[in-house]
Scaffold this motif. Sequence first.
Motif, PDB file in Angstrom:
ATOM      1  N   MET A   1       0.841  -1.199   0.000  1.00  0.00           N
ATOM      2  CA  MET A   1       0.000   0.000   0.000  1.00  0.00           C
ATOM      3  C   MET A   1       0.882   1.258   0.000  1.00  0.00           C
ATOM      4  SD  MET A   1      -2.984   1.130   2.692  1.00  0.00           S
ATOM      5  CE  MET A   1      -3.934  -0.344   2.339  1.00  0.00           C
ATOM      6  N   LYS A   2       0.525   2.216  -0.839  1.00  0.00           N
ATOM      7  CA  LYS A   2       1.331   3.428  -0.952  1.00  0.00           C
ATOM      8  C   LYS A   2       1.100   4.368   0.237  1.00  0.00           C
ATOM      9  CE  LYS A   2       1.846   3.632  -5.977  1.00  0.00           C
ATOM     10  NZ  LYS A   2       1.714   4.484  -7.186  1.00  0.00           N
ATOM     11  N   THR A   3       2.159   5.101   0.583  1.00  0.00           N
ATOM     12  CA  THR A   3       2.054   6.118   1.622  1.00  0.00           C
ATOM     13  C   THR A   3       1.351   7.337   1.041  1.00  0.00           C
ATOM     14  OG1 THR A   3       4.103   5.358   2.672  1.00  0.00           O
ATOM     15  CG2 THR A   3       3.364   7.580   3.199  1.00  0.00           C
ATOM     16  N   LYS A   4       0.285   7.776   1.710  1.00  0.00           N
ATOM     17  CA  LYS A   4      -0.520   8.890   1.200  1.00  0.00           C
ATOM     18  C   LYS A   4       0.059  10.229   1.668  1.00  0.00           C
ATOM     19  CE  LYS A   4      -4.097   6.950   3.053  1.00  0.00           C
ATOM     20  NZ  LYS A   4      -5.465   6.671   3.564  1.00  0.00           N
ATOM     21  N   ILE A   5       0.258  11.132   0.712  1.00  0.00           N
ATOM     22  CA  ILE A   5       0.867  12.426   0.980  1.00  0.00           C
ATOM     23  C   ILE A   5      -0.109  13.547   0.671  1.00  0.00           C
ATOM     24  CG2 ILE A   5       2.791  13.974   0.447  1.00  0.00           C
ATOM     25  CD1 ILE A   5       3.728  11.354   1.665  1.00  0.00           C
ATOM     26  N   ALA A   6      -0.129  14.556   1.545  1.00  0.00           N
ATOM     27  CA  ALA A   6      -0.868  15.795   1.279  1.00  0.00           C
ATOM     28  C   ALA A   6       0.140  16.937   1.269  1.00  0.00           C
ATOM     29  CB  ALA A   6      -1.926  16.045   2.342  1.00  0.00           C
ATOM     30  N   ILE A   7      -0.050  17.886   0.375  1.00  0.00           N
ATOM     31  CA  ILE A   7       0.860  19.027   0.269  1.00  0.00           C
ATOM     32  C   ILE A   7       0.091  20.301   0.598  1.00  0.00           C
ATOM     33  CG2 ILE A   7       2.293  20.395  -1.306  1.00  0.00           C
ATOM     34  CD1 ILE A   7       2.843  17.772  -2.838  1.00  0.00           C
ATOM     35  N   PHE A  25       8.527   9.228  -6.813  1.00  0.00           N
ATOM     36  CA  PHE A  25       9.109   8.330  -5.818  1.00  0.00           C
ATOM     37  C   PHE A  25       8.240   7.081  -5.700  1.00  0.00           C
ATOM     38  CE2 PHE A  25      10.608  12.367  -3.394  1.00  0.00           C
ATOM     39  CZ  PHE A  25      11.656  12.516  -4.284  1.00  0.00           C
ATOM     40  N   GLU A  26       8.863   5.937  -5.718  1.00  0.00           N
ATOM     41  CA  GLU A  26       8.113   4.688  -5.602  1.00  0.00           C
ATOM     42  C   GLU A  26       7.488   4.551  -4.214  1.00  0.00           C
ATOM     43  OE1 GLU A  26       8.830  -0.145  -6.170  1.00  0.00           O
ATOM     44  OE2 GLU A  26      10.444   1.267  -6.572  1.00  0.00           O
ATOM     45  N   LEU A 117      11.113  11.613   3.608  1.00  0.00           N
ATOM     46  CA  LEU A 117       9.797  10.957   3.577  1.00  0.00           C
ATOM     47  C   LEU A 117       9.898   9.525   4.097  1.00  0.00           C
ATOM     48  CD1 LEU A 117       8.409  12.195   0.131  1.00  0.00           C
ATOM     49  CD2 LEU A 117       7.480  12.744   2.393  1.00  0.00           C
ATOM     50  N   GLU A 118      10.933   8.824   3.691  1.00  0.00           N
ATOM     51  CA  GLU A 118      11.129   7.440   4.154  1.00  0.00           C
ATOM     52  C   GLU A 118      11.324   7.403   5.663  1.00  0.00           C
ATOM     53  OE1 GLU A 118      14.484   6.227   1.890  1.00  0.00           O
ATOM     54  OE2 GLU A 118      13.326   5.745   0.082  1.00  0.00           O
ATOM     55  N   SER A 119      12.149   8.324   6.164  1.00  0.00           N
ATOM     56  CA  SER A 119      12.443   8.349   7.591  1.00  0.00           C
ATOM     57  C   SER A 119      11.207   8.712   8.415  1.00  0.00           C
ATOM     58  CB  SER A 119      13.572   9.349   7.873  1.00  0.00           C
ATOM     59  OG  SER A 119      13.915   9.344   9.236  1.00  0.00           O
ATOM     60  N   VAL A 120      10.473   9.730   7.983  1.00  0.00           N
ATOM     61  CA  VAL A 120       9.261  10.138   8.701  1.00  0.00           C
ATOM     62  C   VAL A 120       8.224   9.026   8.667  1.00  0.00           C
ATOM     63  CG1 VAL A 120       7.289  11.725   8.643  1.00  0.00           C
ATOM     64  CG2 VAL A 120       9.606  12.607   8.418  1.00  0.00           C
ATOM     65  N   SER A 121       8.110   8.369   7.524  1.00  0.00           N
ATOM     66  CA  SER A 121       7.140   7.283   7.381  1.00  0.00           C
ATOM     67  C   SER A 121       7.471   6.098   8.284  1.00  0.00           C
ATOM     68  CB  SER A 121       7.082   6.828   5.924  1.00  0.00           C
ATOM     69  OG  SER A 121       6.197   5.751   5.766  1.00  0.00           O
ATOM     70  N   GLN A 122       8.747   5.737   8.339  1.00  0.00           N
ATOM     71  CA  GLN A 122       9.161   4.535   9.064  1.00  0.00           C
ATOM     72  C   GLN A 122       9.449   4.794  10.547  1.00  0.00           C
ATOM     73  OE1 GLN A 122      12.500   3.016   6.835  1.00  0.00           O
ATOM     74  NE2 GLN A 122      11.324   2.887   4.936  1.00  0.00           N
ATOM     75  N   LYS A 123      10.073   5.945  10.851  1.00  0.00           N
ATOM     76  CA  LYS A 123      10.511   6.221  12.223  1.00  0.00           C
ATOM     77  C   LYS A 123       9.674   7.294  12.920  1.00  0.00           C
ATOM     78  CE  LYS A 123      15.309   5.444  10.751  1.00  0.00           C
ATOM     79  NZ  LYS A 123      16.647   6.073  10.652  1.00  0.00           N
ATOM     80  N   GLY A 124       9.013   8.116  12.118  1.00  0.00           N
ATOM     81  CA  GLY A 124       8.239   9.202  12.705  1.00  0.00           C
ATOM     82  C   GLY A 124       8.992  10.505  12.779  1.00  0.00           C
ATOM     83  N   PHE A 125      10.277  10.507  12.405  1.00  0.00           N
ATOM     84  CA  PHE A 125      11.065  11.734  12.466  1.00  0.00           C
ATOM     85  C   PHE A 125      12.174  11.734  11.420  1.00  0.00           C
ATOM     86  CE2 PHE A 125      13.100   8.734  15.356  1.00  0.00           C
ATOM     87  CZ  PHE A 125      14.437   8.832  14.998  1.00  0.00           C
ATOM     88  N   TYR A 126      12.641  12.934  11.096  1.00  0.00           N
ATOM     89  CA  TYR A 126      13.808  13.100  10.225  1.00  0.00           C
ATOM     90  C   TYR A 126      14.528  14.374  10.643  1.00  0.00           C
ATOM     91  CZ  TYR A 126      16.801  14.098   6.251  1.00  0.00           C
ATOM     92  OH  TYR A 126      17.887  14.385   5.461  1.00  0.00           O
ATOM     93  N   TYR A 127      15.788  14.235  11.024  1.00  0.00           N
ATOM     94  CA  TYR A 127      16.563  15.389  11.454  1.00  0.00           C
ATOM     95  C   TYR A 127      17.774  15.578  10.548  1.00  0.00           C
ATOM     96  CZ  TYR A 127      13.737  14.623  15.587  1.00  0.00           C
ATOM     97  OH  TYR A 127      12.678  14.429  16.432  1.00  0.00           O
TER      98      TYR A 127
END
Length: 218
Positions: A1-7, A25-26, A117-127
């Motif tokens: 299932m694809k990760t849903k993004i809103a801009i 992005f896949e 996006l990968e980090s936020v999706s998987q871990k919840g954060f990106y720094y």
Amino acid sequence: MKTKIAIVDDHELMAKALSGLVEKFEGYDVIFEVSSGAALIQRLQINMIPDIVLLDVSMPDMDGYEVSFWLKSNYPEIKVLALSMNDKEEAIIKMLRNGAGGYLLKGCKPQELKHALESVSQKGFYYTDFVTSQLIKSLTTESNGNPADQLGLNDREKRFIELACSDLTYVEIADKMCVSPRTVDGYRESVFLKMNIKSRVGMVLEAIKLNIVSLGNI
């Protein structure tokens, strides 16, 4: 299932460009683009719920800080990745405090956006580089005993950390503590050394993680 993004961006050209980039992005699907926080709320109310919101910080009426805080209060399961031209630490701290899981500059490379996006999706954060790699690794660790005592922080340094987790400038912190700006510079250098971090953003995140300060008090 694809990760849903809103801009959410009040510059239509930027929103369209971001949408086109993310769609390449896949594993990601941009479900809508809106130009304001109010428009985002309307979409959420008709059950168009994204997994991640790419959120512009500088917008009229309801800015990114307000939108992020509203999402944290009403849709905490939605992750927020802030986008801005503003690289000031105060702006980054405020967005993170208001619930954003990451903060990217709009001039970043496409690969960094994808990684974020990968980090936020998987871990919840990106720094980014504003936070040291050691801090990132330590975010999931547990601390035993009193963290402030373990780090060797004295009362003045702990007070400095509490004030530094607010929107105050270093000069205003000096005024609050009734000391000179040079003395505050000394507190900052000492705290950075003891906490093994290199920026104010890193200090705030580490202080929250170690429960030296709580989200409710900042």
